[in-house]
Every structure is written in structure tokens, then in C-alpha cells.
Design an enzyme around this catalytic site. Structure first.
Site, PDB file in Angstrom:
ATOM      1  N   HIS A 249      11.531  45.213  65.925  1.00  0.00           N
ATOM      2  CA  HIS A 249      11.385  45.243  64.589  1.00  0.00           C
ATOM      3  C   HIS A 249      11.702  43.782  63.879  1.00  0.00           C
ATOM      4  CE1 HIS A 249      15.794  46.041  63.480  1.00  0.00           C
ATOM      5  NE2 HIS A 249      15.779  45.207  64.479  1.00  0.00           N
ATOM      6  N   ASP A 250      12.014  42.909  64.742  1.00  0.00           N
ATOM      7  CA  ASP A 250      12.492  41.548  64.305  1.00  0.00           C
ATOM      8  C   ASP A 250      11.175  40.794  64.058  1.00  0.00           C
ATOM      9  OD1 ASP A 250      15.045  41.887  64.371  1.00  0.00           O
ATOM     10  OD2 ASP A 250      15.438  41.111  66.139  1.00  0.00           O
TER      11      ASP A 250
END
Length: 339
Positions: A249-250
Site C-alpha cells: 500500500h506504500d
């Protein structure tokens, strides 16, 4: 039920609250919750110990007392509450301190969010607009920021680790590579829970060094290889499971797919990639907290929270197919990808 105009106005006022979030961050950065940990103190003494103006601090504390963060047992005297206990720096697992400290990496990212309009106009992160370089370069250039980031990630990993360690078919695994595993909180729990496993921890050199110092001499550490490196480069061989906890998700899709391709290249034919993430459920309605995180990922990191089709598509771009999906509590899911 239809709300009246007054009720709608009051609701909007509560949503626009500007001061409480920053007042919380200010007292955490100053260490006020720690100073009150042993009992009540007057505002003059708190101001003396923190080096700020008493009247200004009093305004902040009055607001936070009205919000229930502290109590004010006598005029100008403040005392801790169950809420302020969660802001103390010594609470490793359940503390919000590393997430609110304005001198730390996460607080620095929060300050960049004032540039939200630029993110809306460009679709790109605004961290570089605030600090002159992207977030990962900024962290790498400042050891103190790196350490604060690793501390925040470790506190979150402490909460996630038991679910990861018990929510998957680890008895069928032999060797797990925790890619981007920070200081190894999750991997250490895995090795502790499953003594047959061997492990490899891969992350930036400062995180891996800290991990080795923290738990390298334990029984779990003796079954682990500590490897500085990047998941954008060729990964160490030998693992049959590659674990990515709150990593994907980064990153924007292009970079996320590149990480998964590196995982696929490093696995044997029977290997698996296990992603531990929150899945955005658009059908059931995502929680406000996850939607807030989704926006933060854009503003600071350029990443995003994803729904199940998003994850499936990322895997396919990397030559992986989605196998099982297991919810393990707290909104966390384990997504298994196969070659």
C-alpha cells in the site's frame, strides 16, 4: 431521519475541527503525557519543563481537557486519563506517540498534507513539495527520522504479528523471507510461534541492524539471516514463502507490481507470496479510517489502499495468481499468491 439545519451545521463543525488534531500532536511532541504519567501538574510547571509559554500551553490543555484527553481537577492543574496513557512514549504496543510526534517521520508526513490541493490537481504525492525530496529519500538522509519511522512501524507490527503468525498455514512452509520487514517484529513472532521455520529479514540497513541488535541473539535470531537490501533489487534465494506486511500500500501500481515481480523471480516453483494488508471493500462500504489512510498514502507516499480486484490485477502483472484470502481480524487480510 432527516437532520435539521442546526444539526447539520453542528455535524460539519465537528468534521472541520482543525485545532484538536494539532493540539494532540503538540502535546505529544512536547512530552506532556509523559510528564503527567505519575499524576497531576500545574500548567506553569508543565510549561517550565517543556520550554513553552504558560498561557499558550494552557489554551491547548483546556481544549484537550474538554475533549476528554486530560482532566482539570483544579483550575490550571491537569491530570492523566485513559486516553492520555495511549499517548505516552513508553507504551510500546498500544501507544500513538510515534504516530503523533511532529518531530518524527510520521508527524513530518502529516505536515505535508497542507498541500492537499496540489495532490488533487496532479494525482501525485506532495511530500517532496513540502521538503524538497521524496519521502524515502528524506528518511534515508536523516538517521533520526529513519529511527522514528522504524519505531512507528514496529509498534504497528506488534499489534499485527499474532494475527499473521496464527492466520496462515505456516506448518507447510520451510523458510520465510520477510521483505520490507522493518526491525523484524512480525518475523520474530513467526519464528517464535513456529520453531521449524527459518527466516530471512530484508530491509534498509539501519532497520536490519536494529533488528539484529534487538533479537539477533535469541533462539529466533539464530534461525534468521539479517540481510540489508531493497525489494526492488534481486531478492535472496532459498525462501518458499515471501511475506510482505503493509508494504504494497506504500507504492503506486507500477512500483507495487515491480516488487511482486522480484518476489516471483526469487521463489521456487512451489513458492508463495503472502501479502498482509487491509482490503478496501467498496461493496460493503470501506471504513472511514481506511479511507483516511487511502488519502494519506496518496499525499505522502504515492501509494493507495486497494480492493480485491486491484490486488488480483497486481499479481497478474507480476506473473502471480491469487489463491486464498483469509481475514485474520482487525480488518487485516492475508492474500496468498502462487506462481
Amino acid at each position: 431521519m432527516t437532520l435539521s439545519m442546526d444539526e447539520n451545521f453542528a455535524r460539519l463543525l465537528s468534521l472541520k475541527d482543525t485545532m484538536t488534531p494539532w493540539a494532540l500532536r503538540a502535546v505529544v511532541t512536547l512530552g506532556v503525557p509523559d510528564l503527567l504519567a505519575d499524576g497531576e501538574l500545574g500548567v506553569a510547571e508543565l510549561a517550565r519543563r517543556t520550554g513553552v509559554v504558560p498561557d499558550a500551553l494552557h489554551r491547548v490543555l483546556r481544549l484537550l481537557a474538554a475533549r476528554g484527553v486530560f482532566t482539570e481537577p483544579a483550575p490550571g492543574v491537569y491530570a492523566p486519563t485513559s486516553l492520555s496513557r495511549l499517548l505516552e512514549s513508553g507504551q510500546r504496543c498500544m501507544s500513538l506517540h510515534p504516530w503523533l510526534d511532529l518531530d518524527g517521520a510520521i508527524g513530518r508526513g502529516d505536515r505535508a498534507c497542507v498541500h492537499i490541493l496540489e495532490a488533487l490537481r496532479t494525482g501525485l504525492p506532495v511530500y517532496e513539495r513540502a521538503y524538497g525530496r521524496p519521502v524515502w529519500e528524506d528518511l534515508a538522509a536523516d538517521p533520526a527520522l529513519t529511527a522514528s519511522f522504524d519505531t512507528a512501524m514496529a509498534s504497528r507490527a506488534t499489534a499485527l504479528a499474532p494475527a499473521v503468525a496464527t492466520g496462515y498455514d505456516w506448518p507447510s512452509a520451510r523458510h520465510v523471507l520477510d521483505a520490507g520487514g522493518g526491525t523484524g517484529t512480525v518475523l520474530a513472532e513467526l519464528l517464535r510461534t513456529h520453531p521449524h521455520l527459518r527466516g530471512t529479514l530484508l530491509d534498509r540497513a539501519p532497520a536490519v541492524t536494529a533488528a539484529r541488535d534487538i533479537w539477533g541473539a535469541t533462539a529466533e535470531g539464530r534461525r534468521c539471516t539479517f540481510t540489508p537490501g531493497s525489494f526492488f533489487d534481486a531478492l535472496p534465494l532459498g525462501a518458499d514463502v515471501i511475506l510482505l506486511v503493509s508494504v504494497i500500500h506504500d507504492w503506486a501500481d507500477e512500483h507495487a507490481a515491480a516488487i511482486l515481480r522480484r518476489c516471483a523471480e526469487a521463489l521456487p516453483p512451489d513458492g508463495r507470496v503472502l501479502i498482509a494488508e487491509h482490503i478496501r471493500d467498496d461493496d460493503a462500504g470501506a471504513t472511514a479510517g481506511l479511507l483516511e489512510l487511502d488519502l494519506l498514502m496518496l499525499l505522502v507516499y504515492g501509494g493507495r489502499e486497494r480492493n480485491l480486484p486491484d490486488f488480483r490485477e497486481l499479481g497478474e502483472r507480476a506473473g502471480l495468481r491469487l489463491g486464498g484470502v483469509t481475514e485474520v481480524g482487525g480488518g487485516l487480510s492475508l492474500l496468498e499468491f502462487l506462481l
